[in-house]
Design an enzyme around this catalytic site. Structure first.
Site, mmCIF file in Angstrom:
data_model
loop_
_atom_site.group_PDB
_atom_site.id
_atom_site.type_symbol
_atom_site.label_atom_id
_atom_site.label_comp_id
_atom_site.label_asym_id
_atom_site.label_seq_id
_atom_site.Cartn_x
_atom_site.Cartn_y
_atom_site.Cartn_z
ATOM 1 N N GLU A 329 -18.809 -24.479 -8.124
ATOM 2 C CA GLU A 329 -18.464 -25.033 -9.427
ATOM 3 C C GLU A 329 -18.302 -26.542 -9.308
ATOM 4 O O GLU A 329 -17.549 -27.025 -8.444
ATOM 5 C CB GLU A 329 -17.145 -24.444 -9.943
ATOM 6 C CG GLU A 329 -17.230 -23.000 -10.356
ATOM 7 C CD GLU A 329 -15.979 -22.554 -11.108
ATOM 8 O OE1 GLU A 329 -16.131 -21.775 -12.053
ATOM 9 O OE2 GLU A 329 -14.870 -22.981 -10.750
ATOM 10 N N CYS A 330 -18.995 -27.288 -10.153
ATOM 11 C CA CYS A 330 -18.861 -28.738 -10.234
ATOM 12 C C CYS A 330 -19.034 -29.380 -8.850
ATOM 13 O O CYS A 330 -20.148 -29.467 -8.352
ATOM 14 C CB CYS A 330 -17.530 -29.116 -10.875
ATOM 15 S SG CYS A 330 -17.513 -30.786 -11.576
ATOM 16 N N GLY A 331 -17.957 -29.821 -8.197
ATOM 17 C CA GLY A 331 -18.099 -30.420 -6.879
ATOM 18 C C GLY A 331 -18.737 -29.479 -5.883
ATOM 19 O O GLY A 331 -19.547 -29.890 -5.032
ATOM 20 N N SER A 432 -23.095 -24.433 -10.901
ATOM 21 C CA SER A 432 -23.222 -25.209 -12.129
ATOM 22 C C SER A 432 -22.062 -26.187 -12.205
ATOM 23 O O SER A 432 -21.094 -26.093 -11.448
ATOM 24 C CB SER A 432 -23.218 -24.302 -13.360
ATOM 25 O OG SER A 432 -21.917 -23.811 -13.595
#
Length: 440
Positions: A329-331, A432
């Site tokens: 997720e993200c990072g 994502s």
């Protein structure tokens, strides 16, 4: 059904000082021997960790848009059942949210209305005096579902200034519970996504003690506690939590990977999953005896060089992904990609498991709720499964595979506007930029 008492500390706008005041309140009340439970309105993964440090108990997010009423009720019920007092913290301005039907806007006011918590309004009175009462009166009248029970004045310039502001409050009949003078020493350090994380804040406990001292000397705590109202719950059941992605979940957990919603981890544990933390920054690979790996968000852009040099971690992650599912997720998504450009423009090779290259040097803020439908089945559900989450980052995609089969999900914003595809999928590896909050 009603449980222990609670109140919501909010403000008319961001930057009013509500987080520092909430932490001071939580620690000051906890020092009295009370069982204080923190809550945070909205999709914030940093403030709950500060609440936990201040109170000694876990703090959870409450989100009227992303979470169903049964899920909200389950989270609050679990906390309020064992609490002497719930001290919840609002996000942004009290009424700030999205354009949705009443009760589903994501605004802090929705949470106060749903659980019957009176609102204590923190007012930054710098730059005005009696006019602060007009702001407070507007908040009190704007939404008939909620009760503004009192105000705390912040950033007061002098005793004369305080008397002028209190005169305005007396005219509208709102009690002033206390006033804090301007004091830069009480602020907490910040970085680009908000406060520096609790685990990174130097001398956090002594900072919390100073906040508690300031709050205790400036605010009538007994009067504030008397304003709290019983927590109101409706009887709806059937809360649908995000199911665990495995029985033993390898969770990246260190200063580069820390943005996990507490209710998600609690839900996984309640479903029988075991969470096994490991540290990429310590060059630890995901434990081989786990059956899924989760790379949460955080600040990998601040540690990109160390991550790129963590050979055991990267090799172990690639080996793990050959047979078992991995999600970022993200990072975490950025680390699963081919490369990450840091703020100085240095490009660092990453795991190479997803066809994406990202950059923190080319900064652009991305912010908002995301409603996603999975393109294919995997560790987060079957194809078409709806997930509701939130995106908040400054990274940009500089290169990616945009073919339809490579997408992780299709997404819309909170108002249903089509935002196209999101993230990437490569066999059992997915990722994502949005953080999942709950099932849709």
């Amino acid at each position: 059904m009603s449980l222990g008492p609670g109140l919501l500390v909010a403000a008319p706008r961001s930057g009013s000082g509500k987080t520092t005041i909430v932490l001071g309140l939580q620690r000051a009340l906890a020092r009295r021997g009370m069982s204080i439970r923190g809550m945070k309105c909205g999709p914030d993964y940093i403030d709950p960790a500060f609440h936990a440090a201040a109170t000694g108990f876990p703090s959870f997010n409450l989100d009227s848009f992303a979470m169903s009423r049964p899920l909200l009720g389950a989270i609050v019920s679990e906390a309020a059942r064992s609490a002497g007092l719930v001290v919840a913290e609002g996000s942004m301005g009290l009424f700030d949210g999205i354009r949705q039907e009443s009760g589903r806007t994501g605004a802090s006011a929705d949470i106060a209305a749903l659980f019957g918590w009176p609102v204590v309004l923190v007012l930054d009175v710098s730059g005005h005096a009696q006019s602060a009462a007009a702001v407070a009166l507007g908040c009190a009248r704007f939404d008939p579902r909620i009760d503004i029970a009192g105000v705390i004045l912040n950033k007061v310039a002098s005793e004369r200034h305080r008397r002028l502001v209190e005169d305005g409050m007396a005219r509208i009949g709102l009690p002033v519970l206390g006033a804090l003078m301007r004091n830069a020493d009480l602020t907490l350090p910040e970085r680009h996504l908000g406060l520096v994380q609790a685990g990174e804040t130097e001398e956090l406990d002594s900072r919390l003690e100073r906040l508690a001292d300031a709050v205790e000397s400036a605010i009538d705590l007994d009067r504030l506690m008397a304003l709290a109202g019983p927590t109101r719950l409706d009887s709806d059941g059937g809360a649908k939590s995000l199911p665990p992605p495995g029985h033993r979940i390898a969770l990246a957990a260190d200063r580069a990977f820390s943005f996990v919603y507490p209710h998600v981890l609690a839900g996984w544990r309640a479903a029988g999953a075991e969470i096994v933390p490991f540290s990429p920054l310590a060059d630890e690979p995901p434990p081989a005896d786990c059956d899924a790996c989760w790379l949460p968000g955080g600040y990998p852009e601040l540690h990109a060089g160390r991550i790129a040099a963590a050979e055991r971690f990267l090799a172990g992650l690639r080996s793990f992904a050959e047979a078992k599912p991995v999600h970022g997720e993200c990072g975490g998504y950025m680390v699963l990609g081919r490369s990450l450009e840091d703020g100085d423009g240095v490009v660092h090779p990453m795991a190479g498991l997803l066809p994406v290259e990202t950059s923190y040097a080319k900064r652009r803020m991305h912010l908002g709720y995301r409603v996603a439908r999975l393109a294919e089945g995997g560790m987060l559900g079957a194809a078409g499964q709806c997930l509701v989450g939130h995106e908040f980052h400054y990274a940009s995609v500089v290169s990616s595979d945009t073919s339809p089969g490579a997408a992780f999900a299709t997404i819309t914003d909170a108002e249903g506007n089509d935002l196209g595809s999101a993230g990437h999928r490569n066999r059992q590896v997915t990722g994502s930029f949005f953080h999942v909050i709950a099932l849709g």
